[in-house]
Motif scaffolding. Structure first.
Motif, PDB file in Angstrom:
ATOM      1  N   THR A 254      13.450  40.412  27.325  1.00 51.49           N
ATOM      2  CA  THR A 254      12.824  38.028  27.652  1.00 51.49           C
ATOM      3  C   THR A 254      12.605  37.208  26.694  1.00 51.49           C
ATOM      4  O   THR A 254      12.527  36.089  27.411  1.00 51.49           O
ATOM      5  CB  THR A 254      12.287  38.212  28.947  1.00 51.49           C
ATOM      6  N   ALA A 362      12.034  49.785  40.758  1.00 53.03           N
ATOM      7  CA  ALA A 362      12.079  48.539  39.744  1.00 53.03           C
ATOM      8  C   ALA A 362      12.747  47.625  41.250  1.00 53.03           C
ATOM      9  O   ALA A 362      13.785  48.324  42.101  1.00 53.03           O
ATOM     10  CB  ALA A 362      13.507  48.272  39.481  1.00 53.03           C
ATOM     11  N   PRO A 364      14.002  43.893  43.692  1.00 49.34           N
ATOM     12  CA  PRO A 364      14.536  42.576  43.151  1.00 49.34           C
ATOM     13  C   PRO A 364      13.049  41.766  43.127  1.00 49.34           C
ATOM     14  O   PRO A 364      12.263  42.039  44.381  1.00 49.34           O
ATOM     15  CB  PRO A 364      15.425  42.444  44.615  1.00 49.34           C
ATOM     16  N   THR A 365      12.880  40.949  42.794  1.00 50.89           N
ATOM     17  CA  THR A 365      11.669  40.106  42.621  1.00 50.89           C
ATOM     18  C   THR A 365      12.435  39.458  44.298  1.00 50.89           C
ATOM     19  O   THR A 365      12.522  38.872  44.895  1.00 50.89           O
ATOM     20  CB  THR A 365      12.094  38.104  42.071  1.00 50.89           C
ATOM     21  N   GLY A 366      10.347  39.187  44.570  1.00 48.23           N
ATOM     22  CA  GLY A 366      10.031  38.868  45.844  1.00 48.23           C
ATOM     23  C   GLY A 366      10.444  40.015  47.167  1.00 48.23           C
ATOM     24  O   GLY A 366      10.416  39.674  47.812  1.00 48.23           O
ATOM     25  N   TRP A 367      10.583  41.474  47.059  1.00 47.23           N
ATOM     26  CA  TRP A 367      11.543  42.161  48.023  1.00 47.23           C
ATOM     27  C   TRP A 367      10.621  42.881  48.800  1.00 47.23           C
ATOM     28  O   TRP A 367       8.894  42.999  48.048  1.00 47.23           O
ATOM     29  CB  TRP A 367      11.570  43.190  47.112  1.00 47.23           C
ATOM     30  N   LYS A 368      10.504  42.378  49.638  1.00 45.69           N
ATOM     31  CA  LYS A 368       9.828  42.997  51.265  1.00 45.69           C
ATOM     32  C   LYS A 368      10.704  44.440  52.002  1.00 45.69           C
ATOM     33  O   LYS A 368      12.123  44.274  51.545  1.00 45.69           O
ATOM     34  CB  LYS A 368       9.486  42.758  51.913  1.00 45.69           C
ATOM     35  N   SER A 399      21.078  39.227  42.459  1.00 45.57           N
ATOM     36  CA  SER A 399      20.278  39.500  43.793  1.00 45.57           C
ATOM     37  C   SER A 399      21.171  39.590  44.901  1.00 45.57           C
ATOM     38  O   SER A 399      19.906  39.560  45.642  1.00 45.57           O
ATOM     39  CB  SER A 399      19.541  38.790  42.799  1.00 45.57           C
ATOM     40  N   ASP A 414      20.287  38.527  50.833  1.00 45.30           N
ATOM     41  CA  ASP A 414      19.799  38.188  49.822  1.00 45.30           C
ATOM     42  C   ASP A 414      19.333  39.957  49.916  1.00 45.30           C
ATOM     43  O   ASP A 414      18.653  39.928  50.644  1.00 45.30           O
ATOM     44  CB  ASP A 414      17.589  37.473  50.570  1.00 45.30           C
ATOM     45  N   ALA A 416      16.233  40.665  48.690  1.00 43.13           N
ATOM     46  CA  ALA A 416      14.592  40.770  48.271  1.00 43.13           C
ATOM     47  C   ALA A 416      15.008  41.222  49.700  1.00 43.13           C
ATOM     48  O   ALA A 416      13.196  41.351  50.377  1.00 43.13           O
ATOM     49  CB  ALA A 416      14.477  39.312  47.177  1.00 43.13           C
ATOM     50  N   SER A 417      15.904  39.519  50.573  1.00 44.44           N
ATOM     51  CA  SER A 417      15.036  39.914  52.231  1.00 44.44           C
ATOM     52  C   SER A 417      15.801  40.214  53.416  1.00 44.44           C
ATOM     53  O   SER A 417      15.076  40.169  54.557  1.00 44.44           O
ATOM     54  CB  SER A 417      14.481  38.074  51.786  1.00 44.44           C
ATOM     55  N   LYS A 718      18.337  47.525  42.016  1.00 41.67           N
ATOM     56  CA  LYS A 718      17.519  48.138  41.517  1.00 41.67           C
ATOM     57  C   LYS A 718      17.358  49.891  41.754  1.00 41.67           C
ATOM     58  O   LYS A 718      18.277  50.097  42.268  1.00 41.67           O
ATOM     59  CB  LYS A 718      16.590  47.181  41.154  1.00 41.67           C
TER      60      LYS A 718
END
Length: 748
Positions: A254, A362, A364-368, A399, A414, A416-417, A718
């Motif tokens: 990146t 790995a 996703p950003t912010g995943w819970k 995502s 989404d 991640a959420s 992911k």
């Protein structure tokens, strides 16, 4: 060089091209100068005879052709003709008179000034064309760059990866040329992006400017270690190219500059040669781990520090083991951090390798962990419509998830959420969406009760859920996505008389063709490896043959390919060839549940000639069938899972899981496990090599409406697991599967 006597006698011409000269030879084939009947010159790559019989190689060669055909620019050599299915496969590209960069540097020394600037700008423009076509080259190196009078040309797409389809990435191997590979090609070969080519570009320009490689450990496996863990040697690279190369060779993908910025930077390179950076200006020659000028002569001294040394030794052992068993010219297959494939185990993973510490997932950003109820009250006009026994599920796009099924309309979540971003449609679906492509979600809708059409194919904006276009189609047969469009059946009768292909972006007709074969006029749409087919079965018959028709993606021209046994189940492709499971003929008094069908064999079909190869199955195995990475998995309603190798039909293992009504398996390449969900949201992981249970979870407390009549499904975003049971979607991580999902917050 002129053709040898043997070459003149055996292959004086190929594909209508007369071979007049031998341009060169590599590990996989020979390149000839050919001439068409009109006099046009082409470069004809002819595969070595020993590789022509290797199905894995044929897949690579088809991929090379497909990737090269997608790329067309001033700095690439376009494909003009090819036949990957010939007895000796070949490909013809436009002939570019000129020497390779490696030949010029070896014979005349490094480039500088205007020549170096022209090379840098030409390569950036070539990569721009390649990436805009959705392709990552993955083997940019001096021998793949031709220097013509009007600028450089990038050639050889033999290991390219198309960004929108499944690449040929052999499990546990990585394909490339070590000194010009990126770190992520070693660490995560399935996930390389366009930034990988930028890293290779940096290495190539260092070589062009100095005649030396920035990573050169004296052996391929030592070089691989340096690419991943050590800093490049840039001695002799003049500024400002040196600073640009340092950025291109950043280990973090990146952090590398993009092609637009590189084009601007290379425009500012001096047109005259400048003095190279000296060792004094660039610091000591023994930069990291004692590397410097001595490394040019093959210095492989281990780095200091026990932790670093241990890491190097482990990597070198793994690389050395791979190089000892598999190498093809300068393009070398690497085995990084996994043992060589073991006979009898899919993917070659051994129990010992699985005992090692599991890699981190790995996410996703912010995943819970989350769960979400997908139901929505339909319009009053549809309140009495009840759909049961259908398939619910989601498809992923970046995502986001796009879900539909029994009891709910299309919804975007989404990943991640689990938050529902939008919903679309009036009625519950009978199946999950077709897929997501280029920002468009393809699904179905039931129109108003007073509308003539019974079923519609609908294209929705992935961002907003807004309908972009819709077309009436036949309700009986599902539509499929293929490379170039969407294939469906016409709505001009109960069975539909035509195949119709729609433009994927506009919905306009691309072509129509009669939906028939030599067997019957009752055909269903099918797409295998991006190619449209028709599968034609006689109605009200339990014994008649099934016709397979290949449709030309450009104009729909139908080619009657083969007659298959009745009731065959399409599984996908293996080695570029369609693969089918053939059910066993049931005895007259035998009742066979559709979900527990016994299968007698697998059937491979040559997509050009229609030739059939039958692979007998012992047992026979029973259940629903899924093809994953060279293995077919049979899943019975009682939870019994059987793994069968495609190449010879050998049973690898069979496991009674005691968990009923499982979904189709999904393969995790990170963990080399198979994941399943059942109707009530219970999850299961099986060891891919042995079938041993790795873990399982409890069922969901409340999966929603009618889970007992809804087919469960599962996919990976992911490394996270997303499953749908009943009308509930939920997500957990595979390394902590029992960390229970919580309801997602509603969108405000």
């Amino acid at each position: 060089m002129p053709l040898s006597t043997g070459e003149s006698e055996s292959i004086g011409s190929i594909g209508g091209y007369t071979l007049v000269d031998r341009l060169g030879s590599g590990g996989m084939g020979v390149v000839y100068l050919g001439r068409s009947a009109s006099g046009r010159q082409v470069a004809v790559k002819v595969v070595h005879a020993q590789y022509a019989q290797d199905e894995e190689f044929r897949v690579r060669f088809r991929q090379e052709i497909s990737a090269a055909r997608r790329v067309s620019g001033a700095f690439t050599a376009p494909v003009v003709d090819a036949d990957p299915d010939a007895e000796v496969p070949w490909m013809a590209t436009l002939y570019v008179p000129g020497r390779t960069l490696s030949e010029i540097v070896a014979q005349e020394g490094p480039l500088s000034g205007h020549a170096l600037r022209t090379l840098a700008l030409g390569l950036v423009e070539a990569l721009r064309d390649i990436h805009q076509a959705g392709v990552v080259h993955r083997d940019l190196k001096p021998s793949n760059v031709l220097l013509a009078e009007d600028g450089p040309r990038v050639i050889d797409f033999g290991i390219s990866r198309a960004a929108d389809n499944q690449a040929l990435t052999v499990t546990g191997r990585l394909i490339g040329t070590p000194p010009f590979m990126s770190p992520e090609q070693f660490a995560s070969p399935r996930d390389v992006t366009a930034a990988s080519d930028v890293f290779s570009l940096g290495s190539l320009l260092v070589y062009a400017a100095t005649g030396n490689r920035p990573f050169d450990g004296g052996s391929p496996y030592m070089t691989g270690y340096q690419v991943v863990h050590e800093q490049p040697v840039l001695d002799g690279v003049p500024e400002p190219l040196r600073s640009i190369a340092e950025r291109c060779l950043d280990k973090d993908a990146t952090a590398r500059p993009d092609l637009t910025e590189l084009h601007r930077l290379f425009r500012d390179l001096p047109d005259v040669a400048t003095a190279p950076a000296t060792a004094a200006a660039s610091g000591p020659s023994t930069v990291v781990g004692g590397r410097g000028a001595a490394r040019r002569h093959g210095d492989t001294t281990a780095s200091t520090g026990s932790g670093r040394r241990g890491r190097r030794v482990r990597l070198l052992v793994a690389l050395g083991a791979a190089l000892a068993v598999t190498a093809v010219s300068a393009s070398v297959y690497y085995l990084v951090a996994r043992p060589k494939s073991t006979e009898g185990t899919p993917g070659g993973r051994t129990t010992a390798s699985h005992a090692a510490a599991s890699p981190a997932a790995a996410l996703p950003t912010g995943w819970k962990p989350w769960r979400a109820n997908l139901t929505q009250a339909p319009d009053k006009a549809y309140a009495d419509i009840s759909i049961s026994g259908s398939e619910s599920g989601c498809v992923s796009g970046g995502s986001s998830l796009y879900c539909a099924g029994s009891g709910f309309t299309v919804a975007k979540l989404d990943a991640a959420s689990g938050r529902v971003e939008w919903r679309a449609g009036h009625t519950p679906q009978t199946t999950l969406p077709l897929g997501v492509r280029d920002g468009i979600v393809y699904t179905y809708e039931k129109p108003g009760l007073n509308v003539r059409e019974t079923w519609r194919l609908v294209a929705l904006s992935a961002g907003t859920g807004k309908r972009l276009w819709y077309r009436p189609i036949n309700e009986v047969w599902p539509a499929v996505l293929f490379d170039g469009g969407v294939l469906a059946k016409s709505d001009d009768g109960e069975d539909g008389t035509e195949f119709v292909a729609f433009d994927a972006r506009t919905g306009k007709d691309l072509w129509r063709t009669p939906a028939k074969s030599s067997v019957t006029n009752s055909c269903s749409p099918l797409a295998l490896d991006g190619i449209p087919y028709g599968l034609c079965t006689q109605q009200n018959s339990d014994t008649g043959p099934t016709g397979l028709v290949r449709l030309d993606p450009a104009d729909g021209t139908a080619h009657d390919l083969a007659k298959l046994p009745h009731g065959v189940v399409p599984l996908g492709t293996t080695g570029g060839q369609p693969l089918f499971a053939v059910p066993r003929n049931a005895a007259d008094d035998e009742f066979v549940d559709d979900a527990d069908t016994p299968y007698s064999s697998l059937l491979r079909v040559n997509p050009t000639s229609g030739a059939l190869v039958r692979i007998p199955l012992a047992g026979p195995p029973r259940g629903s069938v899924t093809l994953l990475d060279g293995v077919v998995y049979f899943v019975r309603p009682d939870g019994t899972v059987t793994a069968v190798r495609v190449s010879d039909g050998a049973r690898l293992w069979q496991r009674e899981t005691q968990i009923e009504n499982l979904s189709k398996p999904v393969l995790s390449t990170t963990y080399d496990d198979l994941f399943f969900a059942n109707r009530y949201g219970r999850l299961l992981a099986l060891d891919r090599a042995t079938g041993a249970a790795r873990w399982n979870t409890d069922k969901l407390d409340n999966p929603g409406n009618s889970p007992e009549t809804t087919v469960p499904s599962l996919l990976l975003v992911k490394d996270t697991i997303v499953a749908v049971a009943g009308d509930t979607a939920f997500s957990v991580r595979p390394d902590r599967p029992k960390a229970g999902p919580k309801p997602a917050a509603a969108k405000k």
